[in-house]
Design a protein around this motif. Structure first.
Motif, PDB file in Angstrom:
ATOM      1  N   TRP A 161      -0.198  15.001  -2.836  1.00 24.65           N
ATOM      2  CA  TRP A 161      -1.054  14.050  -2.120  1.00 24.65           C
ATOM      3  C   TRP A 161      -1.059  12.785  -2.952  1.00 24.65           C
ATOM      4  CZ3 TRP A 161      -3.943  15.172   2.401  1.00 24.65           C
ATOM      5  CH2 TRP A 161      -3.993  16.522   2.785  1.00 24.65           C
ATOM      6  N   GLU A 162      -1.177  11.656  -2.290  1.00 21.21           N
ATOM      7  CA  GLU A 162      -1.169  10.384  -3.024  1.00 21.21           C
ATOM      8  C   GLU A 162      -2.286   9.475  -2.523  1.00 21.21           C
ATOM      9  OE1 GLU A 162       2.386   8.013  -2.472  1.00 21.21           O
ATOM     10  OE2 GLU A 162       1.835   6.660  -4.108  1.00 21.21           O
ATOM     11  N   VAL A 163      -3.044   8.924  -3.467  1.00 19.63           N
ATOM     12  CA  VAL A 163      -4.015   7.874  -3.140  1.00 19.63           C
ATOM     13  C   VAL A 163      -3.693   6.637  -3.981  1.00 19.63           C
ATOM     14  CG1 VAL A 163      -5.901   9.459  -2.547  1.00 19.63           C
ATOM     15  CG2 VAL A 163      -5.721   8.608  -4.891  1.00 19.63           C
ATOM     16  N   GLY A 190       2.886   8.585 -10.696  1.00 16.46           N
ATOM     17  CA  GLY A 190       2.304   7.435 -10.013  1.00 16.46           C
ATOM     18  C   GLY A 190       2.691   6.137 -10.702  1.00 16.46           C
ATOM     19  N   HIS A 191       2.084   5.062 -10.238  1.00 16.42           N
ATOM     20  CA  HIS A 191       2.516   3.731 -10.678  1.00 16.42           C
ATOM     21  C   HIS A 191       1.486   2.694 -10.286  1.00 16.42           C
ATOM     22  CE1 HIS A 191       3.591   3.190  -6.374  1.00 16.42           C
ATOM     23  NE2 HIS A 191       3.868   4.491  -6.458  1.00 16.42           N
ATOM     24  N   GLY A 192       1.466   1.605 -11.010  1.00 19.93           N
ATOM     25  CA  GLY A 192       0.732   0.451 -10.552  1.00 19.93           C
ATOM     26  C   GLY A 192       1.307   0.021  -9.213  1.00 19.93           C
ATOM     27  N   PHE A 243      -3.607   1.433  -9.054  1.00 16.88           N
ATOM     28  CA  PHE A 243      -2.487   2.347  -9.297  1.00 16.88           C
ATOM     29  C   PHE A 243      -2.592   3.539  -8.358  1.00 16.88           C
ATOM     30  CE2 PHE A 243      -5.812   3.404 -12.389  1.00 16.88           C
ATOM     31  CZ  PHE A 243      -5.931   4.773 -12.256  1.00 16.88           C
ATOM     32  N   THR A 244      -1.526   4.333  -8.321  1.00 16.56           N
ATOM     33  CA  THR A 244      -1.536   5.526  -7.465  1.00 16.56           C
ATOM     34  C   THR A 244      -1.763   6.775  -8.311  1.00 16.56           C
ATOM     35  OG1 THR A 244       0.836   6.014  -7.605  1.00 16.56           O
ATOM     36  CG2 THR A 244       0.139   4.433  -5.904  1.00 16.56           C
ATOM     37  N   ILE A 245      -2.414   7.745  -7.692  1.00 17.49           N
ATOM     38  CA  ILE A 245      -2.512   9.105  -8.241  1.00 17.49           C
ATOM     39  C   ILE A 245      -1.759   9.973  -7.245  1.00 17.49           C
ATOM     40  CG2 ILE A 245      -4.061  10.975  -8.935  1.00 17.49           C
ATOM     41  CD1 ILE A 245      -6.254   8.918  -9.387  1.00 17.49           C
ATOM     42  N   GLU A 246      -0.654  10.559  -7.667  1.00 14.42           N
ATOM     43  CA  GLU A 246       0.222  11.264  -6.713  1.00 14.42           C
ATOM     44  C   GLU A 246       0.947  12.436  -7.370  1.00 14.42           C
ATOM     45  OE1 GLU A 246       3.792   9.138  -5.507  1.00 14.42           O
ATOM     46  OE2 GLU A 246       3.142   7.365  -6.602  1.00 14.42           O
ATOM     47  N   PRO A 247       0.174  13.416  -7.864  1.00 10.75           N
ATOM     48  CA  PRO A 247       0.826  14.538  -8.549  1.00 10.75           C
ATOM     49  C   PRO A 247       1.651  15.402  -7.607  1.00 10.75           C
ATOM     50  CG  PRO A 247      -1.485  15.024  -8.152  1.00 10.75           C
ATOM     51  CD  PRO A 247      -1.280  13.590  -7.763  1.00 10.75           C
ATOM     52  N   SER A 284       0.866  -1.182   0.000  1.00 11.35           N
ATOM     53  CA  SER A 284       0.000   0.000   0.000  1.00 11.35           C
ATOM     54  C   SER A 284       0.898   1.226   0.000  1.00 11.35           C
ATOM     55  CB  SER A 284      -0.925  -0.010   1.203  1.00 11.35           C
ATOM     56  OG  SER A 284      -0.189  -0.225   2.384  1.00 11.35           O
ATOM     57  N   ASP A 285       0.382   2.323  -0.533  1.00 10.24           N
ATOM     58  CA  ASP A 285       1.213   3.509  -0.769  1.00 10.24           C
ATOM     59  C   ASP A 285       0.304   4.727  -0.818  1.00 10.24           C
ATOM     60  OD1 ASP A 285       3.202   5.258  -1.588  1.00 10.24           O
ATOM     61  OD2 ASP A 285       3.441   4.395  -3.584  1.00 10.24           O
ATOM     62  N   SER A 286       0.491   5.656   0.117  1.00 11.04           N
ATOM     63  CA  SER A 286      -0.248   6.915   0.036  1.00 11.04           C
ATOM     64  C   SER A 286       0.501   7.994   0.801  1.00 11.04           C
ATOM     65  CB  SER A 286      -1.686   6.769   0.551  1.00 11.04           C
ATOM     66  OG  SER A 286      -1.725   6.263   1.855  1.00 11.04           O
TER      67      SER A 286
HETATM   68 CO    CO Z   1       3.637   6.015  -4.924  1.00 17.14          CO
END
Ligand code: CO
Ligand code: MF3
Length: 291
Positions: A275-277, A210-212, A241-245, A147-149
């Protein structure tokens, strides 16, 4: 090339059903997009129910760690103390900080302050000051699932300009999420993120994105926010995947710290926020797994 199975073979998804009465039509749809020239996910990027359960359990820890940071973070605290909270809370809950030792990264979390874009390294020497903005980017491994946020925190009295950057960056992620629609494209999502930043006079970092995520820390695809609608990978139910602009107040140009080879800064010294989700594409839209 995405490949069909023999129609009476057991389905690749593990349901035990025959392919023809399980994922055959789903695969036909993917292949149709591939023949049109679109980028489509390989089958290994499509998470099973078991994978999704595993990622969610990992995210319970990741979210709890960020909540804990949110409760404790304050002016006068060193970023080393943040690292210790991340390490101790993660281990106590049975997880492993994914950052620790990742490609030689020396700490359990990234702490990026003001003009630091990302990959700030926690240190005893870095003390949070009144008026700072900081991104705490946390990643957890539990039973092999990732997990990654990340979240932004405002320390004490932050200037209206920096506060706005933090808020607009969060809105950018929300604009992106609205475009996470199955059988649409990651480029639709990225375009929405970028447009909201541009509308507010900001820029978005191009080189890092971001990334898978889920069965490994960083999986395909690379998720850019400088994209046109209808481009990039097709969003298929089961993808995570992540959204992390990383949104900059000034130029989108960046440079990497020469001493530690990790920390990324804005070229003009102006602030950057992120921010990252971590998000799952579902049959009807999306589900946020870590935030
Ligand atoms: Co990430
Ligand atoms: N958590 C970061 C991401 O969002 C990756 C950090 S890698 C590290 O992808 F090595 F710097 F920790």
């Amino acid at each position: 090339m995405y490949k069909r199975l023999e129609r009476n073979a057991p389905c690749w998804c593990g349901s035990g059903k025959k392919y023809k009465s399980c994922h055959a039509a789903f695969d036909d749809k993917i292949i149709k997009y591939e023949l049109e020239g679109h980028i489509v996910p390989s089958r290994k990027l499509l998470k099973s129910e078991k994978d999704i359960e595993g990622i969610k359990k990992s995210a319970v820890i990741n979210i709890a760690v960020l909540d804990e940071i949110g409760d404790k973070i304050k002016a006068g605290m060193s970023t080393e103390e943040i690292d210790q909270i991340v390490y101790n809370t993660t281990i106590k809950m049975g997880g492993i900080p994914a950052d620790l030792g990742y490609e030689g990264f020396p700490k359990s979390v990234c702490t990026s302050i003001n003009d630091e874009v990302c990959h700030g390294i926690p240190s005893d020497d870095i003390i949070l000051q009144d008026g700072d903005i900081i991104n705490v980017d946390c990643s957890t491994i539990l039973n092999g699932y990732f997990s990654d946020s990340s979240r932004m925190f405002c320390i004490g009295n932050v200037s209206p300009e920096k506060k706005k950057l933090v808020e607009v960056t969060k809105e950018c992620v929300e604009c992106g999420l609205k475009e996470v629609i199955p059988w649409h494209f990651i480029g639709d999502m990225g375009h929405a993120v970028h447009q909201h930043a541009l509308d507010n006079g900001y820029s978005v970092v191009k080189e890092i994105g971001g990334h898978g995520c889920g069965n490994a820390f960083h999986e395909e695809p690379f998720v850019s926010y400088v994209t046109k609608p209808g481009t990039e990978m097709l969003m298929v139910p089961g993808m995570v995947f992540t959204i992390e602009p990383m949104v900059n107040m000034g130029t989108d140009e960046i440079f990497i710290d020469e001493e530690n080879d990790w920390t990324v800064y804005t070229a003009d010294g102006k602030p950057s926020a992120q921010w990252e989700v971590e998000v799952l594409v579902t049959e009807t839209g999306y589900e946020i797994l870590s935030y």
